[in-house]
Design a protein around this motif. Structure first.
Motif, PDB file in Angstrom:
ATOM      1  N   THR A   1       4.991   0.206  -1.506  1.00 40.49           N
ATOM      2  CA  THR A   1       4.449   1.092  -0.080  1.00 40.49           C
ATOM      3  C   THR A   1       4.125   2.342   0.085  1.00 40.49           C
ATOM      4  O   THR A   1       3.291   2.731  -0.984  1.00 40.49           O
ATOM      5  N   ASP A   2       3.740   2.364   0.890  1.00 40.38           N
ATOM      6  CA  ASP A   2       2.668   4.306   0.130  1.00 40.38           C
ATOM      7  C   ASP A   2       3.773   5.612   0.278  1.00 40.38           C
ATOM      8  O   ASP A   2       5.070   5.428   0.279  1.00 40.38           O
ATOM      9  N   HIS A   3       3.122   6.592  -0.598  1.00 38.25           N
ATOM     10  CA  HIS A   3       3.478   7.590  -1.081  1.00 38.25           C
ATOM     11  C   HIS A   3       4.419   8.065   0.334  1.00 38.25           C
ATOM     12  O   HIS A   3       5.848   8.627  -0.317  1.00 38.25           O
ATOM     13  N   LEU A   4       3.439   8.357   1.232  1.00 38.80           N
ATOM     14  CA  LEU A   4       3.925   9.971   2.547  1.00 38.80           C
ATOM     15  C   LEU A   4       3.878   8.788   3.430  1.00 38.80           C
ATOM     16  O   LEU A   4       3.652   8.152   3.529  1.00 38.80           O
ATOM     17  N   THR A   5       5.039   9.651   4.489  1.00 41.09           N
ATOM     18  CA  THR A   5       4.656   8.613   5.874  1.00 41.09           C
ATOM     19  C   THR A   5       3.149   9.805   6.561  1.00 41.09           C
ATOM     20  O   THR A   5       2.649  10.570   5.579  1.00 41.09           O
ATOM     21  N   LYS A   6       3.050   9.103   7.164  1.00 44.97           N
ATOM     22  CA  LYS A   6       2.163   9.581   8.386  1.00 44.97           C
ATOM     23  C   LYS A   6       2.298  11.025   8.624  1.00 44.97           C
ATOM     24  O   LYS A   6       1.633  12.087   8.750  1.00 44.97           O
ATOM     25  N   LYS A   7       3.601  11.697   8.379  1.00 44.88           N
ATOM     26  CA  LYS A   7       3.747  13.233   8.590  1.00 44.88           C
ATOM     27  C   LYS A   7       3.602  14.152   7.439  1.00 44.88           C
ATOM     28  O   LYS A   7       3.847  15.421   7.900  1.00 44.88           O
ATOM     29  N   GLY A   8       3.783  13.444   6.465  1.00 41.21           N
ATOM     30  CA  GLY A   8       2.947  13.263   5.078  1.00 41.21           C
ATOM     31  C   GLY A   8       4.977  13.809   4.821  1.00 41.21           C
ATOM     32  O   GLY A   8       5.318  14.782   3.386  1.00 41.21           O
ATOM     33  N   ASP A   9       5.711  13.458   5.085  1.00 39.09           N
ATOM     34  CA  ASP A   9       7.366  13.482   3.964  1.00 39.09           C
ATOM     35  C   ASP A   9       7.506  12.029   2.729  1.00 39.09           C
ATOM     36  O   ASP A   9       6.716  11.179   3.122  1.00 39.09           O
ATOM     37  N   CYS A  10       8.154  12.369   2.161  1.00 36.78           N
ATOM     38  CA  CYS A  10       7.752  11.580   1.310  1.00 36.78           C
ATOM     39  C   CYS A  10       8.946  10.610   1.284  1.00 36.78           C
ATOM     40  O   CYS A  10      10.019  10.496   1.420  1.00 36.78           O
TER      41      CYS A  10
END
Length: 221
Positions: free
Chosen positions: A145-154
Motif C-alpha cells: 500500500t501507499d504509506h499515506l492517503t491522498k489526504k496525507g493520513d497515515c
C-alpha cells in the motif's frame, strides 16, 4: 520526498517470495508483483476465481478474454497451470494451502489488524469478497500500500477505524516508504526507501516505530 512508485514496490516485494511458494496476489496493486517474479524460480500464483499457475500480464496482442483473475484483469497461464471451480479455490484458501497472500489496505493497525474492503463511503464496494478468507487462511499475509492517503493520513494506525477484514493477520507491511514487520514487541522497520529517513517516517506515522534497518538488495527500475 523520493519514495518508490507502485511498480518499484511490486519489484521489491517479488524479491521476498521464495521458491516453491503458493501465493495469492490480491485485487489492485498486488497483481503487479506477477510481472517481477524471476523466471528461474518456480512460484505458483493463485487467483480466488479458480486459477493456479498464473504468469505475468499478457501483451495486448496475446490477451485471452476468457482467462482473467479475480479483478477481471487478463492473465497468462504458465505450463502446468490449471483452472477450476471457485468453490475448490476457496477451499484452498480456507484450508491453509496458500503460503503467502499479498493484499492492499485502507488501514493496518499496530497489532496487525487489517481493514481493506470498505471505508464506509456511499460509493464503496458493497461486499468483502474473498479478502477475509485470504486474511485468515494464508500462512503469511503481506500488505502492499501507499504509506499515506491522498489526504496525507497515515494508513498505519493504532486502531483501525474502518470495518475489519481480519484481526492480527498481517505479518509484514510494504509501503512506498518502508518495509515493516508486525511483531509482539511492536512495528519494526526493516528497510527505508528513497530518501525517507527514520525521523521522517516516525513523524508521519502515528504509532511508535522500532528500527532494525538493513540495506536494500537491489535498485528498482
Amino acid at each position: 520526498m523520493k519514495t518508490l512508485n507502485h511498480q518499484q514496490l511490486a519489484q521489491r516485494i517479488a524479491q521476498d517470495i521464495p521458491e516453491g511458494a503458493y501465493v495469492n496476489l490480491g485485487i489492485g496493486l498486488p497483481t503487479a508483483i506477477a510481472n517481477y517474479l524471476p523466471a528461474d524460480k518456480e512460484i505458483f500464483l493463485h487467483s480466488e476465481n479458480g486459477i493456479l499457475g498464473m504468469g505475468p500480464t499478457p501483451s495486448e496482442d496475446a490477451i485471452d478474454p476468457e482467462l482473467i483473475n479475480a479483478g477481471k484483469q487478463p492473465v497468462t497461464l504458465l505450463p502446468g497451470g490449471c483452472f477450476f471451480h471457485h468453490g475448490d479455490s476457496f477451499a484452498m484458501m480456507r484450508g491453509g494451502h496458500l503460503d503467502i497472500c499479498v493484499l492492499g489496505a485502507y488501514q493496518v493497525s499496530q497489532k496487525g489488524d487489517l481493514a481493506n474492503w470498505s471505508t464506509g463511503a456511499v460509493e464503496a464496494i458493497p461486499a468483502v469478497g474473498g479478502a477475509m478468507d485470504l486474511a485468515i487462511g494464508a500462512r503469511k499475509v503481506f500488505v502492499m500500500t501507499d504509506h499515506l492517503t491522498k489526504k496525507g493520513d497515515c494508513k498505519i494506525v493504532a486502531e483501525c477505524t474502518y470495518p475489519l477484514t481480519g484481526i492480527a493477520c498481517i505479518s509484514r507491511i510494504y509501503t512506498d516508504m518502508a518495509v515493516m514487520d508486525i511483531t509482539p514487541a511492536g512495528v519494526v522497520v526493516r528497510e527505508l526507501f528513497g530518501d525517507v529517513t527514520a525521523d521522517y517516517l516516525q513523524e508521519v506515522t502515528p504509532i511508535p516505530l522500532q528500527f532494525a534497518l538493513s540495506q536494500p538488495e537491489a535498485a528498482y527500475v
